[in-house]
Structure formats: structure tokens, C-alpha cells
Design an enzyme around this catalytic site. Structure first.
Site, mmCIF file in Angstrom:
data_model
loop_
_atom_site.group_PDB
_atom_site.id
_atom_site.type_symbol
_atom_site.label_atom_id
_atom_site.label_comp_id
_atom_site.label_asym_id
_atom_site.label_seq_id
_atom_site.Cartn_x
_atom_site.Cartn_y
_atom_site.Cartn_z
ATOM 1 N NE ARG A 148 -4.122 1.823 0.393
ATOM 2 C CZ ARG A 148 -4.445 2.790 -0.462
ATOM 3 N NH1 ARG A 148 -3.709 2.991 -1.554
ATOM 4 N NH2 ARG A 148 -5.509 3.534 -0.231
ATOM 5 C CD GLU B 115 -3.211 5.519 2.188
ATOM 6 O OE1 GLU B 115 -3.774 5.457 3.293
ATOM 7 O OE2 GLU B 115 -3.757 5.975 1.173
ATOM 8 C CG ASP B 116 -0.187 2.089 4.959
ATOM 9 O OD1 ASP B 116 -0.643 3.208 5.237
ATOM 10 O OD2 ASP B 116 -0.844 1.044 5.046
ATOM 11 N N GLY C 269 -6.507 4.311 -11.889
ATOM 12 C CA GLY C 269 -7.812 3.727 -12.114
ATOM 13 C C GLY C 269 -8.156 2.693 -11.062
ATOM 14 C CD GLU D 114 -0.471 -5.087 -6.445
ATOM 15 O OE1 GLU D 114 -0.138 -4.170 -7.197
ATOM 16 O OE2 GLU D 114 -0.004 -5.242 -5.300
#
Length: 244
Positions: free
Chosen positions: A33, A35-36, A66, A100
Site C-alpha cells: 500500500r 501511502e503506508d 484507475g 494483487e
């Protein structure tokens, strides 16, 4: 200081070379992720893997656009020997990350990909039982996603939490990064040399070099492997290195 040389007369039979089950384009695919972890843990892990000569898929930094996972990304997952999944607090909030993860687990079952979970700032039990931030993420997904996707993602999280992995809890981040990259490197070493196995006449020459090294002796030795081009000098040196 002692020195010695070894003649490298070695022949290989093309029919005796054992071909790998499949070829891989990348050693590692990183699922995370952004942003982490992108500017901290992931950038350090990517750098550590690269220093060890481990080819890690990196173009995905510019591909996450997207709501749907791209075909290029799916192909990259299929072409990777390892799926390193960095499960951070906001991992499950991204449907992209969950897709994923599902794809990586499919590749484990269908292609033999190796799974390396990293529990970064989360407890494995939260991932397995969808608690904490993982439970909060699914409450939001339930408002927008169909039951099929929800079940697939939940099953994937439960499955990945069952694998032995790495935890950031009470860990120095630099040490954690080094341990992960080193463990992958140790597994890769024999796999990278699969095409060198069963070379005709190689065993006696490798044994000769190892004997000259004098393992355990308190001295320094230079060993020269001499011979015409194409006789296998580099092959012998690499097999000796991997054997030790």
C-alpha cells in the site's frame, strides 16, 4: 600466503543439462500500500534487493491508475519467482492491493511462486480474521463490492496470514530489510544455477578447487583457474562459490 592454479578442462553435454520448469522475468514482485510504505520501508527493501542482484519489478510505481489492476501488472506477477506482500494497516483499503494478493496466491498454486508475507505494523491475527483496520476496510467494501469479490479477498487474506512471514513488531527496520533480502538471496542462489547442474566432468574440478582453498586454515590464498576461453572457468568458480 599460498597460491595455486587449476586447469579448467571441462566439457558439457547439451543433453545432460537439466532445464528449469519455467523461466522467470523477475525474481521479486512487491505488493504494498503506497501511502503506508512507498517512501520508507518499500524504498529501503527495493534498494537492499537490488544490491544483492535480485531483480525486482519496479515499473508499477507509475502504473497504479484507475480502479482496476492492469494487464501489465498481472503479467509481472506471473513472471516473478517471489511475491513479497507487505501487509500494512491500510493494505486492505485498496481493492488494487487485494486483487494483487489474490493473483499472487493464484500464482503460488498454479506456477509455484514463493510467498513472503511481511506484517508491517499489523498483527497476523488481524489479517487472518479481518479485524482492526482490515475489518474497517471491509465494512466500506461491503457497500460497493459484490459478494464474489468480498469472498475472494477475505479468503486471500486468511490464506496469506497462514504462511510463515516477517513481522516489524519490535524490529529495527534496517535489520528487518536486510533479513528479508538475505533470506530471498539464499533461496535464489541454487535456483539461479540450475542450468549448471549435471555438467560432464565438473565434480572433480570443483573438488580440486575446494581442496586448494584449505577451508578452516588460518591463511589467505589466491587461486588461479587457468585455461582456454570457453572451457568453463567461470562456471567452476561460480559453483565453488555457491557450494560454500
Amino acid at each position: 600466503m599460498a597460491s595455486t592454479s587449476v586447469h579448467a578442462g571441462v566439457a558439457a553435454s547439451s543433453s545432460s543439462i537439466q532445464r528449469p520448469r519455467r523461466s522467470w522475468k523477475y525474481h521479486v514482485f512487491l505488493s504494498f500500500r503506497g501511502e503506508d510504505t512507498r517512501t520508507g520501508f518499500i524504498s529501503h527493501l527495493y534498494a537492499a534487493l537490488t544490491r544483492k542482484g535480485i531483480t525486482t519489478y519496479k515499473d508499477y510505481f507509475n502504473l497504479r491508475k484507475g480502479g482496476f489492476i492492469s494487464h501489465e501488472l498481472l503479467n509481472a506477477i506471473e513472471d516473478s519467482m517471489f511475491g513479497v506482500i507487505v501487509l500494512s494497516p491500510n493494505y486492505a483499503s485498496s481493492t488494487w492491493c487485494l486483487d494483487e494478493l489474490s493473483k499472487i496466491l493464484d500464482c503460488k498454486n498454479d506456477l509455484g511462486q514463493q510467498i513472503v508475507p511481511v506484517f508491517y505494523g499489523v498483527e497476523p491475527s488481524d489479517v487472518r480474521y479481518h479485524k482492526g483496520t482490515f475489518g474497517e476496510a471491509f465494512k466500506k467494501h461491503e457497500q460497493r463490492q459484490d459478494s464474489e469479490n468480498l469472498k475472494r479477498w477475505r479468503d486471500a487474506l486468511t490464506q496469506v496470514a497462514s504462511y510463515s512471514g516477517w513481522s516489524s513488531k519490535n524490529q529495527n527496520e534496517a535489520t528487518l530489510v536486510e533479513n528479508i533480502s538475505q533470506s530471498i538471496h539464499k533461496i535464489l542462489i541454487p535456483n539461479l544455477s540450475s542450468s549448471m547442474k549435471n555438467l560432464v566432468g565438473i565434480d572433480s574440478r570443483v573438488e580440486q578447487v575446494i581442496n586448494h582453498i584449505g577451508i578452516g586454515l588460518d591463511d589467505v590464498r589466491y587461486i588461479g583457474i587457468c585455461g582456454m576461453g570457453g572451457l568453463g572457468k567461470t562456471t567452476i568458480a561460480r559453483i565453488v562459490y555457491e557450494a560454500l
